[in-house]
Design a protein around this motif. Structure first.
Motif, PDB file in Angstrom:
ATOM      1  N   ARG A 139       0.821  -1.222   0.000  1.00  0.00           N
ATOM      2  CA  ARG A 139       0.000   0.000   0.000  1.00  0.00           C
ATOM      3  C   ARG A 139       0.854   1.271   0.000  1.00  0.00           C
ATOM      4  O   ARG A 139       0.458   2.285  -0.563  1.00  0.00           O
ATOM      5  N   SER A 140       2.011   1.182   0.637  1.00  0.00           N
ATOM      6  CA  SER A 140       2.868   2.376   0.618  1.00  0.00           C
ATOM      7  C   SER A 140       3.456   2.609  -0.771  1.00  0.00           C
ATOM      8  O   SER A 140       3.726   3.756  -1.154  1.00  0.00           O
ATOM      9  N   SER A 199      -7.583  -1.778  -3.011  1.00  0.00           N
ATOM     10  CA  SER A 199      -6.874  -0.487  -2.942  1.00  0.00           C
ATOM     11  C   SER A 199      -6.444  -0.034  -4.329  1.00  0.00           C
ATOM     12  O   SER A 199      -6.544   1.150  -4.679  1.00  0.00           O
ATOM     13  N   GLU A 248      -9.469   1.221  -6.130  1.00  0.00           N
ATOM     14  CA  GLU A 248      -9.873   2.560  -5.698  1.00  0.00           C
ATOM     15  C   GLU A 248      -8.969   3.633  -6.313  1.00  0.00           C
ATOM     16  O   GLU A 248      -9.427   4.701  -6.721  1.00  0.00           O
ATOM     17  N   VAL A 287     -10.281   6.762  -8.764  1.00  0.00           N
ATOM     18  CA  VAL A 287     -10.009   8.195  -8.582  1.00  0.00           C
ATOM     19  C   VAL A 287      -9.493   8.789  -9.892  1.00  0.00           C
ATOM     20  O   VAL A 287      -9.875   9.886 -10.299  1.00  0.00           O
ATOM     21  N   THR A 325       4.324   5.887   3.511  1.00  0.00           N
ATOM     22  CA  THR A 325       3.153   6.565   2.974  1.00  0.00           C
ATOM     23  C   THR A 325       1.891   5.809   3.413  1.00  0.00           C
ATOM     24  O   THR A 325       1.813   4.595   3.232  1.00  0.00           O
ATOM     25  N   PRO A 373      -1.734   4.096   3.684  1.00  0.00           N
ATOM     26  CA  PRO A 373      -2.475   3.395   2.640  1.00  0.00           C
ATOM     27  C   PRO A 373      -3.580   4.266   2.055  1.00  0.00           C
ATOM     28  O   PRO A 373      -4.097   5.163   2.700  1.00  0.00           O
ATOM     29  N   VAL A 374      -3.907   3.973   0.833  1.00  0.00           N
ATOM     30  CA  VAL A 374      -4.953   4.721   0.139  1.00  0.00           C
ATOM     31  C   VAL A 374      -6.248   4.647   0.931  1.00  0.00           C
ATOM     32  O   VAL A 374      -6.635   3.588   1.407  1.00  0.00           O
ATOM     33  N   SER A 397     -15.009   5.700   0.307  1.00  0.00           N
ATOM     34  CA  SER A 397     -14.565   5.349  -1.036  1.00  0.00           C
ATOM     35  C   SER A 397     -15.428   6.112  -2.043  1.00  0.00           C
ATOM     36  O   SER A 397     -16.410   6.759  -1.696  1.00  0.00           O
ATOM     37  N   ARG A 437      -4.472  13.145  -4.104  1.00  0.00           N
ATOM     38  CA  ARG A 437      -5.521  12.225  -4.558  1.00  0.00           C
ATOM     39  C   ARG A 437      -6.567  12.024  -3.474  1.00  0.00           C
ATOM     40  O   ARG A 437      -7.775  11.940  -3.759  1.00  0.00           O
TER      41      ARG A 437
END
Lengths: 186, 216
Positions: A9-10, A41, A44, A48, B123, B125-126, B135, B199
């Motif tokens: 995820r990072s 993820s 998603e 976007v 970073t 997670p989204v 979402s 984002r």
């Protein structure tokens, strides 16, 4: 090589942007095959992106480049450029001859000054037969001397008058009134 | 518009710059012709009308001309010009009172910069950071492209300018992280973290402006 969900995820934004090396991306792909949560993820992130739709392109006006170049070289500061900056930069760019003109003026001024000194010294009289004219170049010391001389003349004139009066007194007798009047005069 | 190639004909650009500085108007005109399409393409993301775009692009090139003698050749001419264009566009927005960025928080705070710890990227997670917990659904297929684009800019107007700029450079101009870092004068790690937050903010803005697209 196995990587954790946290690591996936990072690295996900860079993965979606194609910024990962193959060495980094390969284990990501392997992980995504097996991990439903991480696939969500990724989904998603791609959703976007589907919302990022640019405006239509704008047609460039005919002759735009020529017009802009002409305005730039004419010293146009533009609509948004602060006036002070534009003028200063335009002046430094648009007038490269200015420093030369300034130097030329400075040299001309120096030459004129030297020339005027030379003319002045050449026009002054010189030689051993110079004489000062009456009433000419009259300074304070000369004025004091003249005043002293006048005072001396007046005193000697007064003393001569007294001597003449005494001589007259000696030759004829006088009344009391005439003597008093003489005392007032003196 | 195609991706920005950051080093097109560097020597030619350098020559044109030098000739422009020497007073050759035609050389500067060639520079404008070479980059006008890209600058128009970039600036349209900040302005609301074709007239505004033209004004900003024109000022970009005039500013570039006025600052031409400060171009150090350390970056490519296109990077240097892009930087002027972004700054000119942001100046325009401020003057027009259309800068929505009233962010009081430091945009870099609360996001660990991956560049500071390359071995353990941090970073978030989204969908976790940036205040965007919900979402988002994909745009409705019945929506016209123009309508999606309108929502795009509506949401972009809602996010701080530094986030909007990285999104524009990455998503619309398709710039690489390194080129964005050079243009903005920041590290690649900062580019990554800004993009991540951008984002998240963008998604949050859309779900706030259009709750019908939020997915619980």
């Amino acid at each position: 090589m196995n990587i954790s969900c946290d690591n996936v995820r990072s690295l996900l934004p860079s993965y979606l942007d194609g910024e990962l090396s193959e060495e980094q991306a390969a284990p990501m792909r392997a992980h995504l095959i097996d991990c439903h949560a991480c696939r969500e993820s990724v989904h998603e992130g791609t959703v976007v992106r589907r919302w990022l739709v640019p405006r239509d392109e704008i047609a460039i006006p005919q002759g735009f480049a020529a017009r802009v170049a002409r305005r730039a070289f004419a010293g146009d500061p533009g609509l948004l450029v602060p006036a002070g900056d534009a003028e200063a930069q335009s002046a430094s760019r648009g007038a490269p001859i200015l420093p030369f003109v300034l130097k030329l003026c400075a040299v001309a001024a120096a030459v004129l000054f030297c020339l005027s000194l030379a003319i002045q010294s050449a026009s002054l009289p010189s030689g051993d037969d110079l004489e000062a004219k009456d009433g000419y170049f009259f300074d304070d010391i000369e004025a004091q001397d003249l005043e002293s001389q006048s005072a001396i003349d007046l005193r000697s004139k007064a003393s001569r008058k007294v001597e003449r009066r005494q001589a007259l007194d000696a030759s004829e007798p006088r009344t009391d009134e005439e003597s008093a009047a003489d005392g007032d005069d003196e | 518009m195609g991706p920005l190639v950051m080093q097109p004909a560097v020597s030619e650009d350098t020559t044109l710059v030098e000739e422009s500085l020497a007073g050759n108007q035609l050389s500067f005109q060639v520079l404008v012709e070479r980059y006008q399409e890209r600058i128009f393409g970039l600036v349209r993301h900040y302005a609301k009308s074709a007239v505004e775009v033209e004004d900003i692009v024109q000022d970009t090139f005039i500013k570039a001309y006025l600052k031409l003698d400060t171009f150090q050749h350390q970056s490519s001419f296109s990077t240097w010009l892009y930087r002027i264009a972004v700054n000119t566009a942001l100046d325009f927005l401020k003057r027009a009172g259309r800068n929505p960025v009233r962010a009081v928080e430091d945009p870099e705070v609360a996001v660990a910069d991956p560049s500071r710890s390359s071995s353990t990227p941090t970073t978030p997670p989204v969908g976790v950071a940036g205040g965007a917990a919900r979402s988002i659904a994909a745009p409705d297929s019945r929506l016209e492209r123009e309508e999606v684009s309108r929502i795009t800019y509506e949401a972009l107007d809602e996010i701080p300018e530094i986030f909007r700029t990285v999104l524009i450079l990455r998503e619309f101009e398709e710039m690489a992280y390194q080129d964005m870092a050079n243009l903005l004068g920041i590290s690649i790690g900062t580019v990554e973290s800004r993009l991540f937050r951008a984002r998240a903010r963008f998604k949050d803005a859309i779900t706030r402006l259009h709750p019908e697209y939020a997915v619980e």
